[in-house]
Write a protein that holds these residues in place. Structure first.
Motif, PDB file in Angstrom:
ATOM      1  N   THR A 167       0.847  -1.188   0.000  1.00 24.93           N
ATOM      2  CA  THR A 167       0.000   0.000   0.000  1.00 24.93           C
ATOM      3  C   THR A 167       0.882   1.237   0.000  1.00 24.93           C
ATOM      4  OG1 THR A 167      -0.163   0.012   2.427  1.00 24.93           O
ATOM      5  CG2 THR A 167      -1.878  -1.164   1.210  1.00 24.93           C
ATOM      6  N   SER A 168       0.566   2.174  -0.879  1.00 23.45           N
ATOM      7  CA  SER A 168       1.342   3.403  -1.033  1.00 23.45           C
ATOM      8  C   SER A 168       0.450   4.467  -1.660  1.00 23.45           C
ATOM      9  CB  SER A 168       2.562   3.174  -1.934  1.00 23.45           C
ATOM     10  OG  SER A 168       3.475   2.270  -1.379  1.00 23.45           O
ATOM     11  N   PRO A 169       0.886   5.728  -1.646  1.00 22.73           N
ATOM     12  CA  PRO A 169       0.154   6.772  -2.366  1.00 22.73           C
ATOM     13  C   PRO A 169       0.137   6.494  -3.866  1.00 22.73           C
ATOM     14  CG  PRO A 169       1.713   7.734  -0.802  1.00 22.73           C
ATOM     15  CD  PRO A 169       2.022   6.270  -0.875  1.00 22.73           C
ATOM     16  N   SER A 170      -0.852   7.035  -4.544  1.00 20.71           N
ATOM     17  CA  SER A 170      -1.042   6.745  -5.970  1.00 20.71           C
ATOM     18  C   SER A 170       0.170   7.088  -6.818  1.00 20.71           C
ATOM     19  CB  SER A 170      -2.265   7.506  -6.498  1.00 20.71           C
ATOM     20  OG  SER A 170      -3.451   7.008  -5.932  1.00 20.71           O
ATOM     21  N   GLU A 171       0.785   8.269  -6.565  1.00 22.93           N
ATOM     22  CA  GLU A 171       1.899   8.680  -7.408  1.00 22.93           C
ATOM     23  C   GLU A 171       3.099   7.736  -7.262  1.00 22.93           C
ATOM     24  OE1 GLU A 171       1.770  10.889  -3.560  1.00 22.93           O
ATOM     25  OE2 GLU A 171       0.368  10.541  -5.198  1.00 22.93           O
ATOM     26  N   GLU A 172       3.301   7.192  -6.070  1.00 20.58           N
ATOM     27  CA  GLU A 172       4.382   6.227  -5.871  1.00 20.58           C
ATOM     28  C   GLU A 172       4.064   4.915  -6.585  1.00 20.58           C
ATOM     29  OE1 GLU A 172       6.332   3.676  -2.208  1.00 20.58           O
ATOM     30  OE2 GLU A 172       5.720   5.749  -1.827  1.00 20.58           O
ATOM     31  N   LEU A 173       2.804   4.503  -6.540  1.00 20.56           N
ATOM     32  CA  LEU A 173       2.405   3.265  -7.215  1.00 20.56           C
ATOM     33  C   LEU A 173       2.591   3.379  -8.726  1.00 20.56           C
ATOM     34  CD1 LEU A 173      -0.855   2.440  -5.230  1.00 20.56           C
ATOM     35  CD2 LEU A 173       1.396   1.377  -4.965  1.00 20.56           C
ATOM     36  N   ILE A 174       2.251   4.526  -9.290  1.00 25.37           N
ATOM     37  CA  ILE A 174       2.422   4.721 -10.736  1.00 25.37           C
ATOM     38  C   ILE A 174       3.883   4.556 -11.114  1.00 25.37           C
ATOM     39  CG2 ILE A 174       2.240   6.386 -12.632  1.00 25.37           C
ATOM     40  CD1 ILE A 174      -0.150   7.614 -11.107  1.00 25.37           C
ATOM     41  N   GLU A 175       4.774   5.164 -10.343  1.00 20.18           N
ATOM     42  CA  GLU A 175       6.198   5.089 -10.642  1.00 20.18           C
ATOM     43  C   GLU A 175       6.720   3.662 -10.514  1.00 20.18           C
ATOM     44  OE1 GLU A 175       9.839   6.139 -11.944  1.00 20.18           O
ATOM     45  OE2 GLU A 175       7.987   7.324 -11.997  1.00 20.18           O
ATOM     46  N   ARG A 176       6.244   2.937  -9.531  1.00 23.85           N
ATOM     47  CA  ARG A 176       6.710   1.561  -9.330  1.00 23.85           C
ATOM     48  C   ARG A 176       6.193   0.639 -10.438  1.00 23.85           C
ATOM     49  NH1 ARG A 176       9.255   0.498  -4.652  1.00 23.85           N
ATOM     50  NH2 ARG A 176       8.748  -1.716  -4.728  1.00 23.85           N
ATOM     51  N   VAL A 177       5.009   0.901 -10.968  1.00 20.44           N
ATOM     52  CA  VAL A 177       4.534   0.135 -12.121  1.00 20.44           C
ATOM     53  C   VAL A 177       5.384   0.468 -13.345  1.00 20.44           C
ATOM     54  CG1 VAL A 177       2.618  -0.205 -13.724  1.00 20.44           C
ATOM     55  CG2 VAL A 177       2.191  -0.168 -11.271  1.00 20.44           C
ATOM     56  N   ARG A 178       5.699   1.748 -13.544  1.00 26.32           N
ATOM     57  CA  ARG A 178       6.561   2.141 -14.665  1.00 26.32           C
ATOM     58  C   ARG A 178       7.908   1.424 -14.610  1.00 26.32           C
ATOM     59  NH1 ARG A 178       5.824   7.858 -13.381  1.00 26.32           N
ATOM     60  NH2 ARG A 178       4.034   8.712 -14.476  1.00 26.32           N
ATOM     61  N   GLN A 179       8.463   1.320 -13.397  1.00 31.11           N
ATOM     62  CA  GLN A 179       9.779   0.716 -13.218  1.00 31.11           C
ATOM     63  C   GLN A 179       9.756  -0.811 -13.277  1.00 31.11           C
ATOM     64  OE1 GLN A 179      11.035   2.251  -9.443  1.00 31.11           O
ATOM     65  NE2 GLN A 179      11.532   4.283 -10.237  1.00 31.11           N
ATOM     66  N   GLY A 180       8.559  -1.392 -13.202  1.00 31.09           N
ATOM     67  CA  GLY A 180       8.452  -2.842 -13.216  1.00 31.09           C
ATOM     68  C   GLY A 180       8.506  -3.476 -11.847  1.00 31.09           C
ATOM     69  N   ALA A 181       8.574  -2.660 -10.781  1.00 30.05           N
ATOM     70  CA  ALA A 181       8.599  -3.206  -9.425  1.00 30.05           C
ATOM     71  C   ALA A 181       7.230  -3.750  -9.022  1.00 30.05           C
ATOM     72  CB  ALA A 181       9.047  -2.137  -8.425  1.00 30.05           C
ATOM     73  N   LEU A 182       6.161  -3.231  -9.623  1.00 30.14           N
ATOM     74  CA  LEU A 182       4.805  -3.726  -9.405  1.00 30.14           C
ATOM     75  C   LEU A 182       4.215  -4.147 -10.740  1.00 30.14           C
ATOM     76  CD1 LEU A 182       3.333  -1.041  -6.954  1.00 30.14           C
ATOM     77  CD2 LEU A 182       4.050  -3.367  -6.367  1.00 30.14           C
ATOM     78  N   ASP A 183       3.418  -5.205 -10.711  1.00 29.53           N
ATOM     79  CA  ASP A 183       2.744  -5.652 -11.933  1.00 29.53           C
ATOM     80  C   ASP A 183       1.474  -4.864 -12.201  1.00 29.53           C
ATOM     81  OD1 ASP A 183       4.427  -7.979 -12.734  1.00 29.53           O
ATOM     82  OD2 ASP A 183       3.849  -8.696 -10.755  1.00 29.53           O
ATOM     83  N   VAL A 184       0.682  -4.648 -11.163  1.00 29.30           N
ATOM     84  CA  VAL A 184      -0.573  -3.908 -11.284  1.00 29.30           C
ATOM     85  C   VAL A 184      -0.747  -3.043 -10.038  1.00 29.30           C
ATOM     86  CG1 VAL A 184      -1.679  -5.699 -12.683  1.00 29.30           C
ATOM     87  CG2 VAL A 184      -1.951  -5.726 -10.201  1.00 29.30           C
ATOM     88  N   ALA A 185      -1.579  -2.019 -10.145  1.00 32.66           N
ATOM     89  CA  ALA A 185      -1.823  -1.165  -8.981  1.00 32.66           C
ATOM     90  C   ALA A 185      -3.207  -0.539  -9.077  1.00 32.66           C
ATOM     91  CB  ALA A 185      -0.762  -0.073  -8.865  1.00 32.66           C
ATOM     92  N   PHE A 186      -3.815  -0.364  -7.918  1.00 33.79           N
ATOM     93  CA  PHE A 186      -5.122   0.289  -7.791  1.00 33.79           C
ATOM     94  C   PHE A 186      -4.894   1.696  -7.256  1.00 33.79           C
ATOM     95  CE2 PHE A 186      -5.832  -4.226  -7.533  1.00 33.79           C
ATOM     96  CZ  PHE A 186      -7.028  -4.434  -8.219  1.00 33.79           C
ATOM     97  N   LEU A 187      -5.371   2.713  -7.997  1.00 31.39           N
ATOM     98  CA  LEU A 187      -5.119   4.113  -7.673  1.00 31.39           C
ATOM     99  C   LEU A 187      -6.408   4.855  -7.391  1.00 31.39           C
ATOM    100  CD1 LEU A 187      -2.902   4.975 -10.797  1.00 31.39           C
ATOM    101  CD2 LEU A 187      -2.129   3.891  -8.679  1.00 31.39           C
ATOM    102  N   GLY A 188      -6.273   6.026  -6.764  1.00 37.03           N
ATOM    103  CA  GLY A 188      -7.363   6.973  -6.642  1.00 37.03           C
ATOM    104  C   GLY A 188      -6.851   8.343  -7.037  1.00 37.03           C
ATOM    105  N   LEU A 189      -7.434   8.948  -8.097  1.00 37.22           N
ATOM    106  CA  LEU A 189      -6.938  10.221  -8.620  1.00 37.22           C
ATOM    107  C   LEU A 189      -8.082  11.214  -8.771  1.00 37.22           C
ATOM    108  CD1 LEU A 189      -4.578   8.857 -11.429  1.00 37.22           C
ATOM    109  CD2 LEU A 189      -3.911   9.722  -9.177  1.00 37.22           C
TER     110      LEU A 189
END
Length: 295
Positions: A126-148
């Motif tokens: 669990t992390s803030p949305s902007e951190e999750l987006i970056e981690r998906v871009r980098q390949g550290a996460l496969d998928v992420a659920f965001l709130g924007l």
């Protein structure tokens, strides 16, 4: 250079201890130490500074770590692709989520996915949305659920909209506003708030709404997870603003509709590149085709 040596280096880097790293890798410490020393000789550089009290990465070790992770991830992905070709889904599934995700019952979804694909190793962050987006871009996460906020779209990833809804005010049961059906932001600004940290997407919804209304508020408490926010609200220390769908699950806390309420959209995102077999299976379980959604 062997993959097992890279695993040993990563284990020592994560634990900062050769003994614990050996236990984690299910080998004796002497074997782990020997393999790391052998790798250091091959590379011509020390990867760790060792003292009687601590183990830490050298600059060479810091440089080696990201490449080692990528190599191990690539090897695991190759094995998963071969297994998928034979009809078996396995490998890693790294999921990220905001703490207020409400568009899906994530624990229930994960349970069903685990029951169907027991060879997949699932992790959740669990992390803030902007951190999750970056981690998906980098390949550290496969998928992420965001709130924007409304009108904001995640960049550099593929994804789809899951749901949208308004924020509501959440107060303690004995709060003077507890029996109100709705309230405007000018009245709400008189209260002390608990909210997510400044600069995060979760905070941006509320800040933008008060700015548009031309009023300022006091945020005395900044927290990173919604559950802790609810605990502070229960004690009467502050009030909060949360997505209506999530707030409805806080059965003991009164919810007040906001006039000119800010809207939030929940997104599911994944990499622009080909998803792993486990990630593709997870998206399919949610009724989503990885190749058909926008990016």
């Amino acid at each position: 250079m062997e993959l097992q040596q890279m695993r040993y280096v990563l284990a020592v880097a994560e634990t900062s201890n050769f003994t614990r790293a050996a236990e984690q890798c299910l080998v004796v410490q002497s074997a782990l130490s020997h393999q790391i020393a052998r790798l250091e000789r091959e590379l011509g550089a020390k990867l760790f500074d060792r003292t009687s009290r601590r183990v830490r990465l050298t600059p060479a070790g810091e440089a080696f770590l990201p490449a080692a992770r990528q190599a191990l991830d690539a090897a695991e992905r190759a094995r998963a692709e071969v297994a998928a070709a034979a009809g078996e889904i396995r490998g890693r599934l790294a999921i990220g989520a905001i703490s207020t995700v409400a568009a899906v019952d994530l624990p229930a979804v994960l349970k069903q996915f685990h029951l169907r694909h027991r060879e997949v190793r699932i992790s959740l962050r669990t992390s803030p949305s902007e951190e999750l987006i970056e981690r998906v871009r980098q390949g550290a996460l496969d998928v992420a659920f965001l709130g924007l906020p409304l009108g904001v779209r995640p960049q550099g990833v593929r994804g789809c909209e899951l749901a949208r809804g308004d924020l509501v005010a959440v107060v303690a049961p004995d709060h003077p506003l507890a029996d109100k059906e709705d309230v405007d932001l000018h009245r709400l600004a008189e209260e002390t708030f608990v909210d997510f940290p400044a600069g995060t997407a979760g905070r941006a919804h509320s800040d933008a709404a008060f700015a548009a209304a031309g009023v300022q508020r006091e945020v005395a408490f900044e927290v990173t997870v919604a559950d802790f926010m609810a605990r502070l609200i229960r004690q009467g220390l502050a009030i909060g603003m949360l997505p209506a769908a999530f707030a409805s699950e806080l059965l003991d806390l009164p919810i007040i509709r906001l006039r000119d309420a800010p809207a939030r959209i929940e997104h599911l995102i994944w990499s622009r590149f080909q998803p792993s077999p486990a990630a593709a299976a997870f998206l399919s379980a949610l009724g989503i085709s990885a190749s058909s959604a926008g990016g």
